[in-house]
Write a protein that holds these residues in place. Sequence first.
Motif, PDB file in Angstrom:
ATOM      1  N   TRP A 193       0.837  -1.209   0.000  1.00 50.19           N
ATOM      2  CA  TRP A 193       0.000   0.000   0.000  1.00 50.19           C
ATOM      3  C   TRP A 193       0.869   1.255   0.000  1.00 50.19           C
ATOM      4  O   TRP A 193       0.533   2.265  -0.633  1.00 50.19           O
ATOM      5  CB  TRP A 193      -0.890  -0.012   1.238  1.00 50.19           C
ATOM      6  CG  TRP A 193      -1.601   1.274   1.496  1.00 50.19           C
ATOM      7  CD1 TRP A 193      -2.724   1.744   0.884  1.00 50.19           C
ATOM      8  CD2 TRP A 193      -1.205   2.286   2.440  1.00 50.19           C
ATOM      9  NE1 TRP A 193      -3.059   2.979   1.388  1.00 50.19           N
ATOM     10  CE2 TRP A 193      -2.152   3.342   2.344  1.00 50.19           C
ATOM     11  CE3 TRP A 193      -0.157   2.403   3.354  1.00 50.19           C
ATOM     12  CZ2 TRP A 193      -2.068   4.474   3.125  1.00 50.19           C
ATOM     13  CZ3 TRP A 193      -0.069   3.538   4.129  1.00 50.19           C
ATOM     14  CH2 TRP A 193      -1.022   4.563   4.013  1.00 50.19           C
ATOM     15  N   ALA A 194       2.018   1.161   0.699  1.00 48.18           N
ATOM     16  CA  ALA A 194       2.927   2.308   0.755  1.00 48.18           C
ATOM     17  C   ALA A 194       3.778   2.430  -0.504  1.00 48.18           C
ATOM     18  O   ALA A 194       4.577   3.363  -0.623  1.00 48.18           O
ATOM     19  CB  ALA A 194       3.836   2.186   1.979  1.00 48.18           C
ATOM     20  N   GLY A 195       3.616   1.486  -1.430  1.00 43.28           N
ATOM     21  CA  GLY A 195       4.338   1.552  -2.689  1.00 43.28           C
ATOM     22  C   GLY A 195       5.756   1.039  -2.643  1.00 43.28           C
ATOM     23  O   GLY A 195       6.563   1.352  -3.522  1.00 43.28           O
ATOM     24  N   SER A 196       6.086   0.225  -1.616  1.00 41.32           N
ATOM     25  CA  SER A 196       7.447  -0.281  -1.503  1.00 41.32           C
ATOM     26  C   SER A 196       7.664  -1.452  -2.452  1.00 41.32           C
ATOM     27  O   SER A 196       7.009  -2.480  -2.348  1.00 41.32           O
ATOM     28  CB  SER A 196       7.720  -0.739  -0.063  1.00 41.32           C
ATOM     29  OG  SER A 196       8.968  -1.391   0.025  1.00 41.32           O
ATOM     30  N   GLN A 197       8.584  -1.278  -3.397  1.00 40.88           N
ATOM     31  CA  GLN A 197       8.971  -2.343  -4.321  1.00 40.88           C
ATOM     32  C   GLN A 197      10.422  -2.746  -4.125  1.00 40.88           C
ATOM     33  O   GLN A 197      10.957  -3.512  -4.911  1.00 40.88           O
ATOM     34  CB  GLN A 197       8.756  -1.870  -5.772  1.00 40.88           C
ATOM     35  CG  GLN A 197       7.326  -1.455  -6.092  1.00 40.88           C
ATOM     36  CD  GLN A 197       6.339  -2.612  -5.945  1.00 40.88           C
ATOM     37  OE1 GLN A 197       6.685  -3.758  -6.214  1.00 40.88           O
ATOM     38  NE2 GLN A 197       5.127  -2.288  -5.523  1.00 40.88           N
ATOM     39  N   ALA A 198      11.037  -2.212  -3.059  1.00 40.54           N
ATOM     40  CA  ALA A 198      12.452  -2.489  -2.817  1.00 40.54           C
ATOM     41  C   ALA A 198      12.655  -3.955  -2.476  1.00 40.54           C
ATOM     42  O   ALA A 198      11.809  -4.598  -1.855  1.00 40.54           O
ATOM     43  CB  ALA A 198      12.973  -1.615  -1.674  1.00 40.54           C
TER      44      ALA A 198
END
Length: 363
Positions: free
Chosen positions: A264-269
């Motif tokens: 949801w926070a957009g973390s793709q790391a």
Amino acid sequence: MANEDKATRYQRLRRRATVAGVAAVALVLSLAQFVGPPVSMVPGEAAGLPSQLSALALAAFSLLVVAVGATFPSAFYRDALLTRHYGLSREPPAAWVKGWGKHAVATVCIGTVSVVACALARWLIPQWWWALGGVGAAVAPFAIGRLLRAAWRGESTGTPLGKGALRDRLTQFTAKAGLPGVGLYETHVGGRTRMASAAVVSVGGERRVVLSDTLLADHTDEEVEVVVAHELAHVVHHDVVAFQVALALHVSVSLFGADAALRWAGSQAAILPPGLLPLALLATGTVFVVLRPLMLAVSRHQERLADRYALTLTHNTAALTSVLRRMAANNLAEPVPSRLAIWWFHSHPAASDRMPGSDLPTR
């Protein structure tokens, strides 16, 4: 009636302190994520995996130190001051603080290692890391328990039950139950508390029933025998393994909540960014707390079956009723807790529900 009122007040104050501790941790994590400056990731694409993990470990260690520290006031009030005020604890507050400090250090270290392990799992299997984390949570207590028992031998596993008529009687009883290999041990807690307790532990492959010296001193041989029968039921029913499987599912779903929050926070790391660590911990903890009543329900079910087994094995309804009533009174268990209190806080059924033939209601 006076004792019931005292027990009810004591348990209500304990619950409030527990809720305050959980709220303090939630506040720390929320402030760290949404108010305080985030811990930045190691800059640049050139940062390798070891440096990324080092940054995450440092962030986890720092955050856990603050979060665990935030629980100190409520824990000190609940477990040091409140227990002494109600006559349950004989431990000086300074000694309690020393023990809490050891526990806090262990919690921070284990928590930091767990965060790094979950980050590695997320890097290796991004879609299923949360399931792997649940499996690790089920296995870790056994490994950590063995390490701790090796470091502090006798502290949690006790010493062999002294020779005498009671030991001979219990040894014959475990053989009668078909479990002659189960050891009988005594743990010395009378200098710290008046509360009686019993548990099953596993040490080096040996299963042990550990009885507190307070239980042995304050109860009849028949009552001790029925307590041992109850603990043997956990061995017969493989309750420890069953509970660990339930815990693995509990933690897996909680970590899945963290995975959803990170997406949801957009973390793709590939590795969890330290700046999103508070969010991940907050999501994990929220789901864990929401699902906690289900784990407690599993525990209460196991305890009910253990009571039935003890009654079947001993055929001593009077002793079971007596020991349940006396332990409840001695430990200041709430006589008739509300269903909400049972649902959220009780790992054992209420004493009123455990009495054979009891018709006492639960509010």
